[in-house]
Design an enzyme around this catalytic site. Structure first.
Site, PDB file in Angstrom:
ATOM      1  N   LYS A   1       0.852  -1.189   0.000  1.00 38.09           N
ATOM      2  CA  LYS A   1       0.000   0.000   0.000  1.00 38.09           C
ATOM      3  C   LYS A   1       0.889   1.241   0.000  1.00 38.09           C
ATOM      4  O   LYS A   1       1.911   1.285   0.686  1.00 38.09           O
ATOM      5  CB  LYS A   1      -0.896  -0.026   1.237  1.00 38.09           C
ATOM      6  CG  LYS A   1      -1.964   1.058   1.287  1.00 38.09           C
ATOM      7  CD  LYS A   1      -2.876   0.832   2.492  1.00 38.09           C
ATOM      8  CE  LYS A   1      -3.948   1.892   2.637  1.00 38.09           C
ATOM      9  NZ  LYS A   1      -4.840   1.631   3.785  1.00 38.09           N
TER      10      LYS A   1
ATOM     11  N   SER B   1      -9.637   1.863   2.872  1.00 38.86           N
ATOM     12  CA  SER B   1      -8.727   2.578   2.002  1.00 38.86           C
ATOM     13  C   SER B   1      -7.761   1.675   1.249  1.00 38.86           C
ATOM     14  O   SER B   1      -7.135   2.094   0.280  1.00 38.86           O
ATOM     15  CB  SER B   1      -7.933   3.596   2.825  1.00 38.86           C
ATOM     16  OG  SER B   1      -7.154   2.951   3.811  1.00 38.86           O
TER      17      SER B   1
ATOM     18  N   SER C   1     -10.017  -0.577   7.078  1.00 38.03           N
ATOM     19  CA  SER C   1      -9.449  -0.370   5.739  1.00 38.03           C
ATOM     20  C   SER C   1      -8.747  -1.567   5.132  1.00 38.03           C
ATOM     21  O   SER C   1      -8.364  -1.523   3.965  1.00 38.03           O
ATOM     22  CB  SER C   1      -8.486   0.821   5.762  1.00 38.03           C
ATOM     23  OG  SER C   1      -9.192   2.023   5.966  1.00 38.03           O
TER      24      SER C   1
END
Length: 485
Positions: A77, A152, A176
């Protein structure tokens, strides 16, 4: 290389036997990304040269039988700093930023021999549930490209679900990792707060953030957690706890385990079809020998309000460091130092980030602190105590991961509060610092439904044990998104 029909253990065996080299595997991964990502848009940055160089080093050393992740590609990420590789947190304000060090989890995976092939898309500074707040692109759901992938960690989840990479790292502040894992039909774990070092994670809310793995299977997830967990003196919140071999808990035997099912997790706002699918999964756990009873967690309904006050307050503090002076984007044609700050942040931050900064700053202000921040902290304590009362009698808690399946892009953009409520079932886990895992429980209208398993602190092994038993019984991980080439 079809990552949708293999797993980390099989890839490891091929690497050890020499059937495939790390370089060949990495090149195959890069080829997957080249074919699938133009439409999926999961990656912000693909580190082709760096990844191939890492893979060549693995091939020179060779892959030993006990190096379970050596030579295996993954994606990180883009809020995890990576040395010499652009790290943006999906924000304009960090465009062009190349860190001078690696995050602790990236270091650990490098030591394990895993190969980082690039940085994955997210909501800007991890603030959002759809990846729509990213400055760079909007990732698509692996099962239906007209639907959101969740957030996210939407890029991480979609990349794994679509077979671009064997595994990925995400971060979870209020759901997330688990929410996009649910929407994409994969396994996502938010570990216990302190289990995995946050050093090198670009902070959103420091008391809530936690890094974790996203994988296709439970065993793969356990293998990755084995590699990234552990104490780190650079992270003051890192826990001095021994890291067991999490794969050892995958016995398939869950007889006698006591499972609590909160009535609130199936209440108003939860799609009936989602509730039914998850209840079928719970029946499967009963058939495997678990004892299931309903319980009440009445403070669940206050979790979202408490989270957005506490999380936004911490964000307003953490994001002060982005000022246009030291790194990233800097506004042009400014008239003074104060103007530099104002213009850089005005132009560099997106609407959702600004919204949370304003909310957090207001909540921390002298006239509002007692009414908002202090009250939210007290609610957090009540939620934690409530969980502990349940865990005094039960081994884990089970319910839906999300109230619904993935929805259309733009559906909630005009009403952020509706989008915030999509995290109502995941947020309490972060407020209490507990481990939570999402696993696919079935499908509604061809879209995956996530089941969430919640354990007491440092009980990841119990979550893996139950999730693996369910996975082996249902074999849902064998289903492949129809749109994958």
């Amino acid at each position: 290389m079809n990552f949708l029909k293999t797993n980390l253990s099989e890839l490891h065996e091929q690497l050890v036997s020499g059937k495939i080299s790390a370089t060949e595997l990495t090149q195959a991964t890069l080829d997957n990304i080249a074919v699938r990502d133009p439409e999926l848009e999961a990656f912000i940055t693909v580190a082709k040269d760096q990844a191939l160089a890492q893979a060549e080093q693995v091939d020179v050393k060779g892959v030993a039988a006990d190096q379970k992740l050596a030579g295996i590609p993954y994606g990180a990420k883009d809020n995890l700093v990576t040395k010499g590789l652009e790290t943006t947190a999906a924000s304009h304000i960090l465009e062009g930023f190349k860190p001078i060090y690696d995050a602790a989890v990236v270091e650990k995976l490098q030591t394990a021999g895993a190969v980082n092939v690039g940085k994955l898309n997210l909501d800007e500074f991890a603030m959002g549930s759809t990846t729509e707040t990213s400055y760079y692109k909007t990732t698509k759901n692996a099962w239906d490209h007209t639907k959101i992938p969740g957030g996210s960690s939407g890029g991480s989840a979609a990349a794994v679900a679509a077979g671009e990479v064997p595994f990925a790292l995400g971060s979870d502040t209020g759901g997330s990792i688990r929410q996009p894992a649910a929407f994409n039909g994969i396994v996502g774990l938010k570990p216990t707060y302190g289990r995995v070092s946050r050093w090198g994670l670009i902070a959103f809310a420091s008391s809530l953030d936690q890094i974790g793995p996203l994988t296709r299977t439970v065993k793969d997830n356990a293998l990755v957690l084995n590699a990234i967990a552990g104490y780190d003196e650079r992270d003051q919140t890192s826990a001095k706890r021994e890291v067991p071999d999490f794969t050892a808990s995958l016995t398939g035997d869950i007889k006698g385990l006591k499972i609590a099912v909160p009535t609130e997790y199936f209440g108003d706002g939860v799609d009936e079809r989602v509730a039914t699918t998850v209840r079928e999964g719970i029946k499967q756990l009963e058939a495997l020998g678990a004892q299931v009873e309903e319980v009440s967690l009445p403070h669940t309904k206050y979790g979202v309000a408490a989270y957005y006050i506490l999380g936004s307050s911490e964000a307003s503090s953490n994001l002060q460091r982005f000022d246009g002076i030291r790194y990233g984007f800097r506004a042009d044609n400014v008239q003074s130092l104060e103007d530099l700050y104002v213009q850089t942040r005005t132009q560099g931050f997106g609407a959702e980030v600004k919204r949370r900064i304003m909310l957090g700053t207001y909540s921390l202000s002298a006239g509002s602190y007692d009414a908002y921040f202090k009250k939210a902290a007290q609610v957090r304590t009540l939620i934690n105590e409530e969980f502990q009362r349940v865990f005094a009698q039960y081994d884990l808690i089970v319910g839906p991961t999300t109230p619904n399946v993935a929805y259309n892009f733009g559906e909630n953009q005009d009403d952020p509060q509706v989008a915030y409520m999509n995290d109502v079932l995941t947020i309490p886990v972060n407020l209490a610092g507990l481990p939570g895992l999402s696993i696919n429980a079935g499908f509604v209208d061809g879209l995956p439904v996530g089941m969430q398993l919640i354990g007491n602190r440092f009980e990841e092994a119990t979550l893996y044990r139950v999730a693996d038993a369910l996975e082996q019984a249902t074999r849902l991980f064998e289903k492949i998104p129809g749109g994958v080439k």
